[in-house]
Motif scaffolding. Structure first.
Motif, mmCIF file in Angstrom:
data_model
loop_
_atom_site.group_PDB
_atom_site.id
_atom_site.type_symbol
_atom_site.label_atom_id
_atom_site.label_comp_id
_atom_site.label_asym_id
_atom_site.label_seq_id
_atom_site.Cartn_x
_atom_site.Cartn_y
_atom_site.Cartn_z
ATOM 1 N N ASP A 81 47.413 40.223 47.792
ATOM 2 C CA ASP A 81 47.382 39.504 49.078
ATOM 3 C C ASP A 81 46.405 40.120 50.081
ATOM 4 N N ARG A 82 45.368 40.766 49.597
ATOM 5 C CA ARG A 82 44.319 41.286 50.478
ATOM 6 C C ARG A 82 43.152 40.293 50.448
ATOM 7 N N LEU A 83 43.306 39.207 51.158
ATOM 8 C CA LEU A 83 42.351 38.106 51.018
ATOM 9 C C LEU A 83 41.003 38.346 51.707
ATOM 10 N N PRO A 84 40.944 38.944 52.894
ATOM 11 C CA PRO A 84 39.618 39.173 53.483
ATOM 12 C C PRO A 84 38.693 39.971 52.556
ATOM 13 N N GLU A 85 39.246 40.997 51.915
ATOM 14 C CA GLU A 85 38.445 41.791 50.980
ATOM 15 C C GLU A 85 38.015 40.936 49.784
ATOM 16 N N ALA A 86 38.954 40.124 49.274
ATOM 17 C CA ALA A 86 38.636 39.267 48.133
ATOM 18 C C ALA A 86 37.544 38.258 48.484
ATOM 19 N N PRO A 168 45.525 37.528 33.320
ATOM 20 C CA PRO A 168 45.409 36.323 34.144
ATOM 21 C C PRO A 168 43.999 36.204 34.710
ATOM 22 N N SER A 169 43.496 34.994 34.774
ATOM 23 C CA SER A 169 42.165 34.769 35.317
ATOM 24 C C SER A 169 42.206 34.777 36.846
ATOM 25 N N LEU A 170 41.046 34.701 37.454
ATOM 26 C CA LEU A 170 40.960 34.594 38.913
ATOM 27 C C LEU A 170 41.756 33.391 39.416
ATOM 28 N N TYR A 171 41.639 32.264 38.720
ATOM 29 C CA TYR A 171 42.343 31.056 39.148
ATOM 30 C C TYR A 171 43.849 31.207 38.962
ATOM 31 N N ASP A 172 44.263 31.850 37.890
ATOM 32 C CA ASP A 172 45.689 32.115 37.690
ATOM 33 C C ASP A 172 46.251 32.901 38.868
ATOM 34 N N GLU A 210 48.167 19.953 49.587
ATOM 35 C CA GLU A 210 48.945 20.397 50.743
ATOM 36 C C GLU A 210 48.133 21.362 51.597
ATOM 37 N N VAL A 211 47.379 22.223 50.946
ATOM 38 C CA VAL A 211 46.525 23.164 51.670
ATOM 39 C C VAL A 211 45.404 22.423 52.387
ATOM 40 N N TYR A 212 44.748 21.514 51.702
ATOM 41 C CA TYR A 212 43.587 20.832 52.264
ATOM 42 C C TYR A 212 43.957 19.832 53.363
ATOM 43 N N ARG A 213 45.183 19.321 53.321
ATOM 44 C CA ARG A 213 45.592 18.358 54.350
ATOM 45 C C ARG A 213 46.069 19.039 55.632
ATOM 46 N N LEU A 221 44.366 30.232 52.591
ATOM 47 C CA LEU A 221 44.406 29.559 51.287
ATOM 48 C C LEU A 221 43.284 28.524 51.182
ATOM 49 N N TYR A 222 43.025 27.857 52.288
ATOM 50 C CA TYR A 222 41.926 26.891 52.356
ATOM 51 C C TYR A 222 40.591 27.595 52.111
ATOM 52 N N GLN A 223 40.425 28.760 52.730
ATOM 53 C CA GLN A 223 39.207 29.543 52.528
ATOM 54 C C GLN A 223 39.121 30.039 51.090
ATOM 55 N N MET A 224 40.272 30.435 50.521
ATOM 56 C CA MET A 224 40.301 30.856 49.125
ATOM 57 C C MET A 224 39.790 29.748 48.219
ATOM 58 N N ALA A 225 40.275 28.533 48.462
ATOM 59 C CA ALA A 225 39.860 27.394 47.648
ATOM 60 C C ALA A 225 38.361 27.154 47.750
#
Length: 284
Positions: A81-86, A168-172, A210-213, A221-225
């Motif tokens: 859950d360290r998304l800025p770094e990811a 697990p892959s990145l998408y997983d 749900e994220v995109y709407r 999560l939107y940025q992740m996508a």
């Protein structure tokens, strides 16, 4: 005007305080191990153009080494859950892929007769056998057990490729992430055999919708996508330039590694890594 000529370059360096004597300290070449790197090109043919072929593939492998370094860290950060770094790392991977795309422009200057002259010296060696490329494919979710076989002769490389194959892959990890945030993701997508290629799922598309709407509610999560879409977009360009360069240089001859050459590479263009992130756009 008499007297000794003035070395203006040396004077400028001295005025800036730069050191010129590296007999005791580490130099640029020492740090980068340039003696080893620049002595690793050994053409086997008498042809001038083989140097281009070698340098093209060696530099691509160096970029892939960096790509793996960033991808591995990005996957670990998504899992933690360290998304800025990811996000920073995934953006860098996309830029690396741009470098690889442009590298094909250089190889494209090799004409069919020039390649034909060096081809007998390549034996069965082929980019198809690149362990680093295969690890990238596996980390991005394009799993295929048959692709372990080209590395069976090198247990050390096989172990690295197998590790990416079974993980697990990145998408997983991205799907696990959105599930941790309370968005419903089908259990079959969260607990599956990681060695199988990912198959599109309507429930997963609903989760991403749900994220995109409500992007303001699920901004990270939107940025992740969108980072994933950027990544696949760049990867598609890389694959496409590979296909067109190979067709330009060898036409429809079989590849040196025994693949169908262009026909095999064109099939790879149809592989979609993150399918729901593309199909959902029609429904927004």
């Amino acid at each position: 005007m008499s007297g000794c000529p003035v070395n203006h370059g040396e004077n400028i360096v001295q005025e800036e305080g730069a050191q010129l004597d590296f007999s005791k300290d580490m130099s640029y070449g020492d740090y980068l191990k340039l003696d080893q790197v620049l002595s690793a090109q050994h053409p086997l043919s008498p042809e001038h153009n083989e140097m281009l072929f070698i340098v093209q593939h060696q530099t691509s492998e160096l970029w892939m080494k960096l790509m793996l370094h960033e991808l591995q860290a990005a996957v670990a950060n998504v899992a933690a859950d360290r998304l800025p770094e990811a996000f920073k790392m995934l953006a860098r991977v996309s830029r690396i892929m741009e470098q690889l795309v442009h590298a094909w422009d250089v190889l494209g200057t090799m004409t069919p007769p020039e390649y034909t002259a060096i081809r007998p010296y390549l034996s069965n060696s082929s980019g198809f056998q690149s362990a680093q490329y295969r690890r990238i494919e596996f980390m991005l979710g394009n799993k295929n057990a048959a692709m372990l076989k080209p590395h069976a002769h090198r247990p050390d490389l096989l172990a690295q490729v197998e590790e990416a194959y079974r993980a697990p892959s990145l998408y997983d990890e991205a799907l696990r992430l959105i599930a941790r945030r309370g968005i419903t993701v089908p259990q079959a997508a969260l607990e599956r055999d990681w060695t199988l290629p990912y198959a599109a799922d309507e429930g997963v598309k609903a989760a991403w919708l749900e994220v995109y709407r409500a992007p303001e509610k699920h901004w990270d999560l939107y940025q992740m996508a969108e980072e994933l879409v950027d990544l696949e977009d760049a990867f598609r360009l890389w694959r496409f330039r590979h296909v067109t360069t190979v067709e330009r240089v060898i036409g429809f001859k079989r590849g040196t590694g025994g693949t169908g050459g262009v026909s095999y590479l064109r099939k790879m263009l149809d592989v979609v890594l993150f399918p729901e992130l593309w199909t959902l756009r029609t429904e927004l």
